[in-house]
Design an enzyme around this catalytic site. Sequence first.
Site, PDB file in Angstrom:
ATOM      1  N   GLU A  48      30.557  16.100 116.585  1.00 25.76           N
ATOM      2  CA  GLU A  48      31.776  16.188 117.400  1.00 25.76           C
ATOM      3  C   GLU A  48      32.638  14.957 117.117  1.00 25.76           C
ATOM      4  O   GLU A  48      32.135  13.845 116.977  1.00 25.76           O
ATOM      5  CB  GLU A  48      31.383  16.216 118.892  1.00 25.76           C
ATOM      6  CG  GLU A  48      32.571  16.347 119.826  1.00 25.76           C
ATOM      7  CD  GLU A  48      32.164  16.474 121.308  1.00 25.76           C
ATOM      8  OE1 GLU A  48      31.088  15.977 121.689  1.00 25.76           O
ATOM      9  OE2 GLU A  48      32.948  17.072 122.068  1.00 25.76           O
ATOM     10  N   LYS A 127      36.377  23.870 122.112  1.00 24.47           N
ATOM     11  CA  LYS A 127      35.399  23.603 123.191  1.00 24.47           C
ATOM     12  C   LYS A 127      35.835  24.343 124.452  1.00 24.47           C
ATOM     13  O   LYS A 127      36.964  24.156 124.941  1.00 24.47           O
ATOM     14  CB  LYS A 127      35.359  22.087 123.418  1.00 24.47           C
ATOM     15  CG  LYS A 127      34.231  21.588 124.310  1.00 24.47           C
ATOM     16  CD  LYS A 127      34.214  20.041 124.255  1.00 24.47           C
ATOM     17  CE  LYS A 127      33.054  19.419 124.994  1.00 24.47           C
ATOM     18  NZ  LYS A 127      32.985  17.960 124.777  1.00 24.47           N
ATOM     19  N   CYS A 169      29.127  20.567 122.210  1.00 25.86           N
ATOM     20  CA  CYS A 169      28.610  19.589 123.166  1.00 25.86           C
ATOM     21  C   CYS A 169      28.391  20.146 124.575  1.00 25.86           C
ATOM     22  O   CYS A 169      27.426  20.864 124.804  1.00 25.86           O
ATOM     23  CB  CYS A 169      29.537  18.369 123.178  1.00 25.86           C
ATOM     24  SG  CYS A 169      28.698  16.875 123.767  1.00 25.86           S
TER      25      CYS A 169
END
Length: 293
Positions: A48, A127, A169
């Site tokens: 990331e 995300k 994440c």
Amino acid sequence: MAAFLRKPLKLALVQLASGADKTVNLSHARSKVLEAAQAGARLIVLPECFNSPYGTQYFPKYAETLHPSPPTKEQSPSYHALSAIAAEANAYLVGGSIPELETSSKKYYNTSLVFSPSGSLIGTHRKTHLFDIDIPGKISFKESDVLSPGDHLTVIDLPEYGKIGLAICYDIRFPEAAMIAARKGAFLLVYPGAFNTTTGPLHWSLLGRARAVDNQSYVALCSPARDVNASYQAYGHTLIADPSANILSEAEDSETIIYADLSDEAIVNIRKGIPIYTQRRFDLYLDVSEGQN
Ligand SMILES: NC(=O)CC(=O)C(=O)O
């Protein structure tokens, strides 16, 4: 049982050490991806925010524009670097994530770009769950101060191998998205991610193994290397779990590349032995949002 992974695949996760200089980060990523390809990896993953420090203060400064696609080199040096690196490595490349600015809406996203061995863009993921947490005395972080969430779940087909689920994440904390990708046939769930020194020791490995055991799929978590001088210290501990939730390989916190050989047998065998795939009672939990107040 149909094959999920059509042929054996060497996976590499690059726990990259990045700094403030984007050009240096891109060229460093290139050398580590080529090293992984040289070792035989055909799917290579970066972390990331691999080309910048991680933090809300950095997203606007490092953001690149991806639309209309393809962007120009000025709009997105990272897009062009990743495309060229994938082609040079002759490997599939999950380009971690980068901060994205959508100019039409003026919104920022945390976006992953995936390239084929010919350098073509074959998938993107924004995300979807933003990292907004507050653990008093430990860590407060609010991605939503700057970022907007993506609104799509992502499954990408790698033609010779099969499908991968891709999320970033904090997305790993939401098992529904992983299950949807696995039920669409993903042999591997990939998460570029930057947990920290508070939540990392608590949950990083647990979540990786949990998504593997839930879905009887491989799971890959790829972190930046820890920079002790950074305002946000990444946990590191990049890892690969197999479909039985064994950890095949795990890094410490400094820069390294970890590898694993993935096979269809590992998926088929665990699904035969513990057949939760066919035992699920979707008649009982058709809509898991029903219990919401
Ligand atoms: N950085 C993240 O998005 C997530 C994280 O650190 C955590 O869930 O913990």
